[in-house]
Design a protein around this motif. Sequence first.
Motif, PDB file in Angstrom:
ATOM      1  N   PRO A 104       0.845  -1.202   0.000  1.00  0.00           N
ATOM      2  CA  PRO A 104       0.000   0.000   0.000  1.00  0.00           C
ATOM      3  C   PRO A 104       0.880   1.251   0.000  1.00  0.00           C
ATOM      4  O   PRO A 104       1.766   1.387   0.848  1.00  0.00           O
ATOM      5  CB  PRO A 104      -0.796  -0.134   1.307  1.00  0.00           C
ATOM      6  CG  PRO A 104      -0.802  -1.592   1.598  1.00  0.00           C
ATOM      7  CD  PRO A 104       0.524  -2.113   1.107  1.00  0.00           C
ATOM      8  N   PRO A 105       0.643   2.177  -0.919  1.00  0.00           N
ATOM      9  CA  PRO A 105       1.550   3.324  -1.073  1.00  0.00           C
ATOM     10  C   PRO A 105       1.274   4.474  -0.116  1.00  0.00           C
ATOM     11  O   PRO A 105       1.062   5.620  -0.522  1.00  0.00           O
ATOM     12  CB  PRO A 105       1.300   3.750  -2.534  1.00  0.00           C
ATOM     13  CG  PRO A 105      -0.124   3.400  -2.769  1.00  0.00           C
ATOM     14  CD  PRO A 105      -0.390   2.153  -1.970  1.00  0.00           C
ATOM     15  N   TRP A 106       1.257   4.186   1.178  1.00  0.00           N
ATOM     16  CA  TRP A 106       1.157   5.250   2.168  1.00  0.00           C
ATOM     17  C   TRP A 106       1.896   4.842   3.431  1.00  0.00           C
ATOM     18  O   TRP A 106       1.353   4.824   4.532  1.00  0.00           O
ATOM     19  CB  TRP A 106      -0.306   5.613   2.456  1.00  0.00           C
ATOM     20  CG  TRP A 106      -1.253   4.438   2.527  1.00  0.00           C
ATOM     21  CD1 TRP A 106      -1.504   3.612   3.576  1.00  0.00           C
ATOM     22  CD2 TRP A 106      -2.105   3.995   1.467  1.00  0.00           C
ATOM     23  NE1 TRP A 106      -2.438   2.669   3.251  1.00  0.00           N
ATOM     24  CE2 TRP A 106      -2.841   2.878   1.956  1.00  0.00           C
ATOM     25  CE3 TRP A 106      -2.337   4.420   0.146  1.00  0.00           C
ATOM     26  CZ2 TRP A 106      -3.772   2.188   1.174  1.00  0.00           C
ATOM     27  CZ3 TRP A 106      -3.260   3.724  -0.624  1.00  0.00           C
ATOM     28  CH2 TRP A 106      -3.955   2.641  -0.115  1.00  0.00           C
ATOM     29  N   PRO A 161      10.706  -0.442   0.816  1.00  0.00           N
ATOM     30  CA  PRO A 161       9.832  -1.184   1.725  1.00  0.00           C
ATOM     31  C   PRO A 161       9.621  -0.408   3.022  1.00  0.00           C
ATOM     32  O   PRO A 161      10.464   0.391   3.441  1.00  0.00           O
ATOM     33  CB  PRO A 161      10.614  -2.488   1.974  1.00  0.00           C
ATOM     34  CG  PRO A 161      11.553  -2.600   0.817  1.00  0.00           C
ATOM     35  CD  PRO A 161      11.916  -1.196   0.451  1.00  0.00           C
ATOM     36  N   VAL A 162       8.507  -0.652   3.676  1.00  0.00           N
ATOM     37  CA  VAL A 162       8.210   0.023   4.935  1.00  0.00           C
ATOM     38  C   VAL A 162       8.934  -0.673   6.074  1.00  0.00           C
ATOM     39  O   VAL A 162       9.394  -1.813   5.950  1.00  0.00           O
ATOM     40  CB  VAL A 162       6.688   0.048   5.208  1.00  0.00           C
ATOM     41  CG1 VAL A 162       5.987   0.896   4.176  1.00  0.00           C
ATOM     42  CG2 VAL A 162       6.119  -1.360   5.236  1.00  0.00           C
ATOM     43  N   VAL A 163       9.009  -0.001   7.203  1.00  0.00           N
ATOM     44  CA  VAL A 163       9.639  -0.579   8.390  1.00  0.00           C
ATOM     45  C   VAL A 163       8.803  -1.761   8.868  1.00  0.00           C
ATOM     46  O   VAL A 163       7.602  -1.853   8.587  1.00  0.00           O
ATOM     47  CB  VAL A 163       9.761   0.480   9.498  1.00  0.00           C
ATOM     48  CG1 VAL A 163      10.674   1.611   9.052  1.00  0.00           C
ATOM     49  CG2 VAL A 163       8.398   1.027   9.882  1.00  0.00           C
ATOM     50  N   PRO A 164       9.403  -2.702   9.605  1.00  0.00           N
ATOM     51  CA  PRO A 164       8.660  -3.899  10.033  1.00  0.00           C
ATOM     52  C   PRO A 164       7.395  -3.598  10.816  1.00  0.00           C
ATOM     53  O   PRO A 164       6.405  -4.331  10.725  1.00  0.00           O
ATOM     54  CB  PRO A 164       9.683  -4.642  10.898  1.00  0.00           C
ATOM     55  CG  PRO A 164      11.008  -4.221  10.354  1.00  0.00           C
ATOM     56  CD  PRO A 164      10.832  -2.790   9.935  1.00  0.00           C
ATOM     57  N   ALA A 165       7.401  -2.508  11.589  1.00  0.00           N
ATOM     58  CA  ALA A 165       6.223  -2.191  12.401  1.00  0.00           C
ATOM     59  C   ALA A 165       4.994  -1.905  11.555  1.00  0.00           C
ATOM     60  O   ALA A 165       3.856  -2.031  12.029  1.00  0.00           O
ATOM     61  CB  ALA A 165       6.526  -1.000  13.303  1.00  0.00           C
ATOM     62  N   TRP A 170      -3.326  -4.204   8.992  1.00  0.00           N
ATOM     63  CA  TRP A 170      -4.010  -3.083   9.637  1.00  0.00           C
ATOM     64  C   TRP A 170      -3.589  -1.744   9.049  1.00  0.00           C
ATOM     65  O   TRP A 170      -4.316  -0.762   9.155  1.00  0.00           O
ATOM     66  CB  TRP A 170      -3.753  -3.089  11.137  1.00  0.00           C
ATOM     67  CG  TRP A 170      -4.593  -4.079  11.874  1.00  0.00           C
ATOM     68  CD1 TRP A 170      -4.194  -5.231  12.481  1.00  0.00           C
ATOM     69  CD2 TRP A 170      -6.021  -4.012  12.066  1.00  0.00           C
ATOM     70  NE1 TRP A 170      -5.266  -5.882  13.044  1.00  0.00           N
ATOM     71  CE2 TRP A 170      -6.401  -5.159  12.804  1.00  0.00           C
ATOM     72  CE3 TRP A 170      -7.004  -3.112  11.680  1.00  0.00           C
ATOM     73  CZ2 TRP A 170      -7.720  -5.413  13.159  1.00  0.00           C
ATOM     74  CZ3 TRP A 170      -8.323  -3.356  12.038  1.00  0.00           C
ATOM     75  CH2 TRP A 170      -8.668  -4.494  12.765  1.00  0.00           C
ATOM     76  N   MET A 171      -2.405  -1.696   8.445  1.00  0.00           N
ATOM     77  CA  MET A 171      -1.983  -0.438   7.820  1.00  0.00           C
ATOM     78  C   MET A 171      -2.920  -0.082   6.676  1.00  0.00           C
ATOM     79  O   MET A 171      -3.240   1.102   6.466  1.00  0.00           O
ATOM     80  CB  MET A 171      -0.550  -0.549   7.306  1.00  0.00           C
ATOM     81  CG  MET A 171       0.014   0.798   6.829  1.00  0.00           C
ATOM     82  SD  MET A 171       1.654   0.721   6.103  1.00  0.00           S
ATOM     83  CE  MET A 171       1.276   0.119   4.464  1.00  0.00           C
ATOM     84  N   VAL A 172      -3.355  -1.093   5.944  1.00  0.00           N
ATOM     85  CA  VAL A 172      -4.274  -0.835   4.837  1.00  0.00           C
ATOM     86  C   VAL A 172      -5.572  -0.232   5.359  1.00  0.00           C
ATOM     87  O   VAL A 172      -6.093   0.744   4.808  1.00  0.00           O
ATOM     88  CB  VAL A 172      -4.550  -2.138   4.059  1.00  0.00           C
ATOM     89  CG1 VAL A 172      -5.526  -1.878   2.918  1.00  0.00           C
ATOM     90  CG2 VAL A 172      -3.264  -2.742   3.543  1.00  0.00           C
ATOM     91  N   VAL A 173      -6.093  -0.786   6.456  1.00  0.00           N
ATOM     92  CA  VAL A 173      -7.389  -0.354   6.971  1.00  0.00           C
ATOM     93  C   VAL A 173      -7.260   0.959   7.739  1.00  0.00           C
ATOM     94  O   VAL A 173      -7.947   1.950   7.446  1.00  0.00           O
ATOM     95  CB  VAL A 173      -7.996  -1.443   7.876  1.00  0.00           C
ATOM     96  CG1 VAL A 173      -9.361  -1.008   8.395  1.00  0.00           C
ATOM     97  CG2 VAL A 173      -8.095  -2.763   7.132  1.00  0.00           C
ATOM     98  N   HIS A 174      -6.380   0.975   8.724  1.00  0.00           N
ATOM     99  CA  HIS A 174      -6.263   2.138   9.616  1.00  0.00           C
ATOM    100  C   HIS A 174      -5.747   3.379   8.892  1.00  0.00           C
ATOM    101  O   HIS A 174      -6.354   4.459   8.979  1.00  0.00           O
ATOM    102  CB  HIS A 174      -5.342   1.784  10.779  1.00  0.00           C
ATOM    103  CG  HIS A 174      -4.913   2.958  11.599  1.00  0.00           C
ATOM    104  ND1 HIS A 174      -5.801   3.753  12.291  1.00  0.00           N
ATOM    105  CD2 HIS A 174      -3.679   3.489  11.827  1.00  0.00           C
ATOM    106  CE1 HIS A 174      -5.147   4.721  12.917  1.00  0.00           C
ATOM    107  NE2 HIS A 174      -3.854   4.588  12.646  1.00  0.00           N
ATOM    108  N   TRP A 246      -5.178  -2.146  16.311  1.00  0.00           N
ATOM    109  CA  TRP A 246      -3.816  -2.406  15.856  1.00  0.00           C
ATOM    110  C   TRP A 246      -2.815  -2.165  16.987  1.00  0.00           C
ATOM    111  O   TRP A 246      -1.837  -2.920  17.152  1.00  0.00           O
ATOM    112  CB  TRP A 246      -3.504  -1.526  14.650  1.00  0.00           C
ATOM    113  CG  TRP A 246      -2.212  -1.840  13.967  1.00  0.00           C
ATOM    114  CD1 TRP A 246      -1.392  -2.913  14.188  1.00  0.00           C
ATOM    115  CD2 TRP A 246      -1.586  -1.066  12.935  1.00  0.00           C
ATOM    116  NE1 TRP A 246      -0.292  -2.863  13.364  1.00  0.00           N
ATOM    117  CE2 TRP A 246      -0.388  -1.744  12.580  1.00  0.00           C
ATOM    118  CE3 TRP A 246      -1.924   0.108  12.271  1.00  0.00           C
ATOM    119  CZ2 TRP A 246       0.471  -1.262  11.597  1.00  0.00           C
ATOM    120  CZ3 TRP A 246      -1.072   0.573  11.279  1.00  0.00           C
ATOM    121  CH2 TRP A 246       0.117  -0.094  10.951  1.00  0.00           C
ATOM    122  N   ALA A 247      -3.030  -1.110  17.779  1.00  0.00           N
ATOM    123  CA  ALA A 247      -2.137  -0.815  18.898  1.00  0.00           C
ATOM    124  C   ALA A 247      -2.138  -1.947  19.921  1.00  0.00           C
ATOM    125  O   ALA A 247      -1.092  -2.315  20.473  1.00  0.00           O
ATOM    126  CB  ALA A 247      -2.558   0.490  19.561  1.00  0.00           C
TER     127      ALA A 247
END
Length: 320
Positions: A104-106, A161-165, A170-174, A246-247
Amino acid sequence: MMVNETLARYSDWTYGAAVVIYVFAMVFALIEQAYTKPRRVRAEARQLATVGGPAVVETPKVPVGRPERGRADRIGRMGASLLILGVLLHFMSIVLRGVATERPPWGNMYEYMTLVTFVAMATWVVLMRKFPVRRVSAFVLLPVVILMFLGGTVLYANAAPVVPALQSYWMVVHVTAAASASGLFLVPGVASILYLVRTKYDKDDGKFTRIGPRLPEADVLDRLAYRTTIIAFPVFTFGVICGAIWAESAWGRFWGWDPKETVAFVAWVVYAAYLHSRATAGWRGRRAALINILGFAGTVFNLFFVNLVSTGLHSYAGVS
């Protein structure tokens, strides 16, 4: 995870092209507004003679000077067409970035800002078909162009690539919900500011500013801000709830008063107060607009302050 450098470069090019197109659309919108003549009021005196009495002078007010629809309308349509072209290029830059990184590009501030501004512009294109607000497009384009310029320069991050966290579904949804809500909130924020300018002009009988009569009617701006906020608020609420879930999964707690969580909660309360006051107390006009602007200010503060100034669990700006 490999990054397709060619597609990433095309994404950057389409992003820059979208910014340029938005600038031209903003110029066309300003020209349209300059050539659109507001309805004026002219007093025509009529002297009526009464039988056996003195002459009576009446000065009825009649509207004259209908708005020019020739040149101004053509320029406005050209500007709207450019705006739509810019939105398409904007969307293409997001898609190419996502394909290039295979995610996901964000995942950083540059990509997040790209999504926020895209949602704002797509929302405005829809609203232009529902409300007579095309000629004030420049006031929405101005903050978008500024944000995109900052995103493409100060906040820019190379495709990676994004960081492992952040490697979670959930990144897609949140993040999608949070960015979409922020983009939606930009529109009623600008509309509420224009509402204050318009009502100030109406209150002062045209003595406040020359731009006042060229703005849409105050009622139109008020309804636009309210209806857009009604849509944005549930999206924002959904994003906050998903962030809490997610938290708990990532950090073992639903809420920890992290700076971003705290400011997001304050903004949520402000927008909830705005909608509640409109629905129950019947607050309209200036007071409601001020609350809406306060909520938008909190959203912008949360967007920049947390990621660029404060230190917290949400500091994934991707900016050195």
